[in-house]
Design an enzyme around this catalytic site. Sequence first.
Site, PDB file in Angstrom:
ATOM      1  N   GLY A 123      -6.015  -7.234  -6.179  1.00  0.00           N
ATOM      2  CA  GLY A 123      -5.050  -7.367  -5.090  1.00  0.00           C
ATOM      3  C   GLY A 123      -5.688  -6.964  -3.777  1.00  0.00           C
ATOM      4  O   GLY A 123      -6.754  -6.337  -3.754  1.00  0.00           O
ATOM      5  N   GLN A 136      -5.464  -3.579   4.773  1.00  0.00           N
ATOM      6  CA  GLN A 136      -6.762  -3.111   4.274  1.00  0.00           C
ATOM      7  C   GLN A 136      -7.936  -3.772   5.000  1.00  0.00           C
ATOM      8  O   GLN A 136      -9.056  -3.286   4.942  1.00  0.00           O
ATOM      9  CB  GLN A 136      -6.891  -3.368   2.764  1.00  0.00           C
ATOM     10  CG  GLN A 136      -5.936  -2.507   1.935  1.00  0.00           C
ATOM     11  CD  GLN A 136      -6.096  -2.770   0.457  1.00  0.00           C
ATOM     12  OE1 GLN A 136      -5.529  -3.728  -0.075  1.00  0.00           O
ATOM     13  NE2 GLN A 136      -6.882  -1.960  -0.210  1.00  0.00           N
ATOM     14  N   CYS A 170      -8.072   1.651  -5.887  1.00  0.00           N
ATOM     15  CA  CYS A 170      -7.776   1.025  -4.597  1.00  0.00           C
ATOM     16  C   CYS A 170      -9.094   0.689  -3.919  1.00  0.00           C
ATOM     17  O   CYS A 170     -10.003   1.523  -3.881  1.00  0.00           O
ATOM     18  CB  CYS A 170      -6.962   1.995  -3.727  1.00  0.00           C
ATOM     19  SG  CYS A 170      -6.505   1.296  -2.124  1.00  0.00           S
ATOM     20  N   LEU A 171      -9.172  -0.518  -3.390  1.00  0.00           N
ATOM     21  CA  LEU A 171     -10.413  -0.929  -2.727  1.00  0.00           C
ATOM     22  C   LEU A 171     -10.657  -0.118  -1.451  1.00  0.00           C
ATOM     23  O   LEU A 171     -11.787  -0.054  -0.978  1.00  0.00           O
ATOM     24  CB  LEU A 171     -10.370  -2.433  -2.420  1.00  0.00           C
ATOM     25  CG  LEU A 171     -10.292  -3.334  -3.673  1.00  0.00           C
ATOM     26  CD1 LEU A 171     -10.136  -4.793  -3.260  1.00  0.00           C
ATOM     27  CD2 LEU A 171     -11.509  -3.162  -4.566  1.00  0.00           C
ATOM     28  N   HIS A 182       1.874  -1.737  -5.693  1.00  0.00           N
ATOM     29  CA  HIS A 182       0.750  -1.087  -4.988  1.00  0.00           C
ATOM     30  C   HIS A 182       0.482  -1.813  -3.663  1.00  0.00           C
ATOM     31  O   HIS A 182       0.277  -1.173  -2.626  1.00  0.00           O
ATOM     32  CB  HIS A 182      -0.478  -1.133  -5.914  1.00  0.00           C
ATOM     33  CG  HIS A 182      -1.751  -0.601  -5.342  1.00  0.00           C
ATOM     34  ND1 HIS A 182      -2.410   0.509  -5.856  1.00  0.00           N
ATOM     35  CD2 HIS A 182      -2.528  -1.038  -4.311  1.00  0.00           C
ATOM     36  CE1 HIS A 182      -3.513   0.720  -5.149  1.00  0.00           C
ATOM     37  NE2 HIS A 182      -3.612  -0.204  -4.213  1.00  0.00           N
ATOM     38  N   GLU A 183       0.500  -3.142  -3.700  1.00  0.00           N
ATOM     39  CA  GLU A 183       0.191  -3.915  -2.486  1.00  0.00           C
ATOM     40  C   GLU A 183       1.327  -3.820  -1.455  1.00  0.00           C
ATOM     41  O   GLU A 183       1.063  -3.718  -0.250  1.00  0.00           O
ATOM     42  CB  GLU A 183      -0.093  -5.385  -2.829  1.00  0.00           C
ATOM     43  CG  GLU A 183      -1.258  -5.616  -3.784  1.00  0.00           C
ATOM     44  CD  GLU A 183      -2.539  -4.915  -3.392  1.00  0.00           C
ATOM     45  OE1 GLU A 183      -2.772  -4.717  -2.192  1.00  0.00           O
ATOM     46  OE2 GLU A 183      -3.302  -4.534  -4.297  1.00  0.00           O
ATOM     47  N   HIS A 216       1.032  -0.777   0.453  1.00  0.00           N
ATOM     48  CA  HIS A 216       0.063  -0.881   1.568  1.00  0.00           C
ATOM     49  C   HIS A 216       0.759  -1.394   2.832  1.00  0.00           C
ATOM     50  O   HIS A 216       0.459  -0.953   3.936  1.00  0.00           O
ATOM     51  CB  HIS A 216      -1.074  -1.845   1.222  1.00  0.00           C
ATOM     52  CG  HIS A 216      -2.217  -1.215   0.474  1.00  0.00           C
ATOM     53  ND1 HIS A 216      -2.924  -0.144   0.957  1.00  0.00           N
ATOM     54  CD2 HIS A 216      -2.798  -1.528  -0.719  1.00  0.00           C
ATOM     55  CE1 HIS A 216      -3.882   0.184   0.095  1.00  0.00           C
ATOM     56  NE2 HIS A 216      -3.825  -0.639  -0.933  1.00  0.00           N
TER      57      HIS A 216
HETATM   58  O1  K1U Z   1      -4.993  -2.899  -3.216  1.00  0.00           O
HETATM   59  C1  K1U Z   1      -6.108  -2.654  -3.628  1.00  0.00           C
HETATM   60  O2  K1U Z   1      -6.772  -1.773  -3.147  1.00  0.00           O
HETATM   61  C2  K1U Z   1      -6.659  -3.458  -4.779  1.00  0.00           C
HETATM   62  C3  K1U Z   1      -6.529  -2.716  -6.110  1.00  0.00           C
HETATM   63  C4  K1U Z   1      -5.232  -3.147  -6.744  1.00  0.00           C
HETATM   64  C5  K1U Z   1      -4.732  -2.348  -7.909  1.00  0.00           C
HETATM   65  C6  K1U Z   1      -5.555  -1.883  -8.908  1.00  0.00           C
HETATM   66  C7  K1U Z   1      -5.051  -1.178  -9.981  1.00  0.00           C
HETATM   67  C8  K1U Z   1      -3.711  -0.961 -10.071  1.00  0.00           C
HETATM   68  C9  K1U Z   1      -2.885  -1.413  -9.076  1.00  0.00           C
HETATM   69  C10 K1U Z   1      -3.389  -2.115  -8.005  1.00  0.00           C
HETATM   70  C11 K1U Z   1      -7.739  -3.109  -6.945  1.00  0.00           C
HETATM   71  O3  K1U Z   1      -7.936  -4.238  -7.254  1.00  0.00           O
HETATM   72  S1  K1U Z   1      -8.818  -1.835  -7.439  1.00  0.00           S
HETATM   73  C12 K1U Z   1      -9.994  -2.690  -8.469  1.00  0.00           C
HETATM   74  C13 K1U Z   1      -9.463  -3.043  -9.806  1.00  0.00           C
HETATM   75  O4  K1U Z   1      -8.446  -2.538 -10.216  1.00  0.00           O
HETATM   76  C14 K1U Z   1     -10.179  -4.017 -10.653  1.00  0.00           C
HETATM   77  C15 K1U Z   1     -11.395  -4.527 -10.284  1.00  0.00           C
HETATM   78  C16 K1U Z   1     -12.041  -5.437 -11.104  1.00  0.00           C
HETATM   79  C17 K1U Z   1     -11.469  -5.851 -12.266  1.00  0.00           C
HETATM   80  C18 K1U Z   1     -10.261  -5.330 -12.634  1.00  0.00           C
HETATM   81  C19 K1U Z   1      -9.616  -4.423 -11.837  1.00  0.00           C
HETATM   82 ZN    ZN Z   2      -4.992  -0.367  -2.620  1.00  0.00          ZN
END
Ligand code: K1U
Ligand code: ZN
Length: 214
Positions: free
Chosen positions: A87, A92, A136-137, A178-179, A182
């Site tokens: 996401g 972000q 979270c990225l 989560h998004e 944000h």
């Molecule tokens: O919003 C963001 O920062 C993105 C975040 C979203 C998220 C992750 C986990 C739970 C809820 C919301 C991410 O994508 S973090 C990276 C991640 O979870 C992932 C990366 C590669 C493959 C699978 C998952």
């Molecule tokens: Zn996030």
Amino acid sequence: MDCAEECQNEDRAQAKSGTPDRVPVRSSPLPELTFTFIWARMTIRPILIHPDPRLKTVAAPVGEITEEIRTLAEDMLQTMYDAPGIGLAAPQIGRSIRLLVMDCVKEEGATPRPLVLVDPEITWSSEEAATYEEGCLSIPDQYADVTRPAEVEVTWTDLEGKPQTERFTGLWATCVQHEIDHLDGKLFIDYLKPLKRQMITRKMAKLKRERARA
Ligand code: K1U
Ligand code: ZN
């Protein structure tokens, strides 16, 4: 300031050096023998790292879907897949507007399902809760369990300006919440105990200092 002005200002502020990535995209739907490739301009945008005041700001509604919003959504999908993540919300990448993208299809070889949600709203949440380990990225390499409603109904506008409604479950439900957080200036660490949140914030501030020096 309206959304278009805000986007232009941010574009200037975020102008990156070098030529944007040019990615071949299959124009669809076209018959197999005649499918063509078009060149679409898609840019991987830098992702803001916590702590940053732009991640704590309530984002403004998008309203009208312009070509600029479509380009931004494409860039956000590209940035999300590149990270990689499931996401990404506009704040972000420094855009304070209510736009998010997600694709929670993680299985290798499975068909991707990129979703673009403009002005999303949660219209219903289940009583039942679910706990997922979230990341979270904008807070790299930090993970923690967060408990949220297990199922949510969300309405939004798609890139063609059509209203959409969907009930999300499992990881999709966690991700969309989560998004949307944000968009409201909220991070998953805001659900943690203050001590743990402070520890993560200090680590991220150090990471930013180190990256700035490198
Ligand atoms: O919003 C963001 O920062 C993105 C975040 C979203 C998220 C992750 C986990 C739970 C809820 C919301 C991410 O994508 S973090 C990276 C991640 O979870 C992932 C990366 C590669 C493959 C699978 C998952
Ligand atoms: Zn996030």
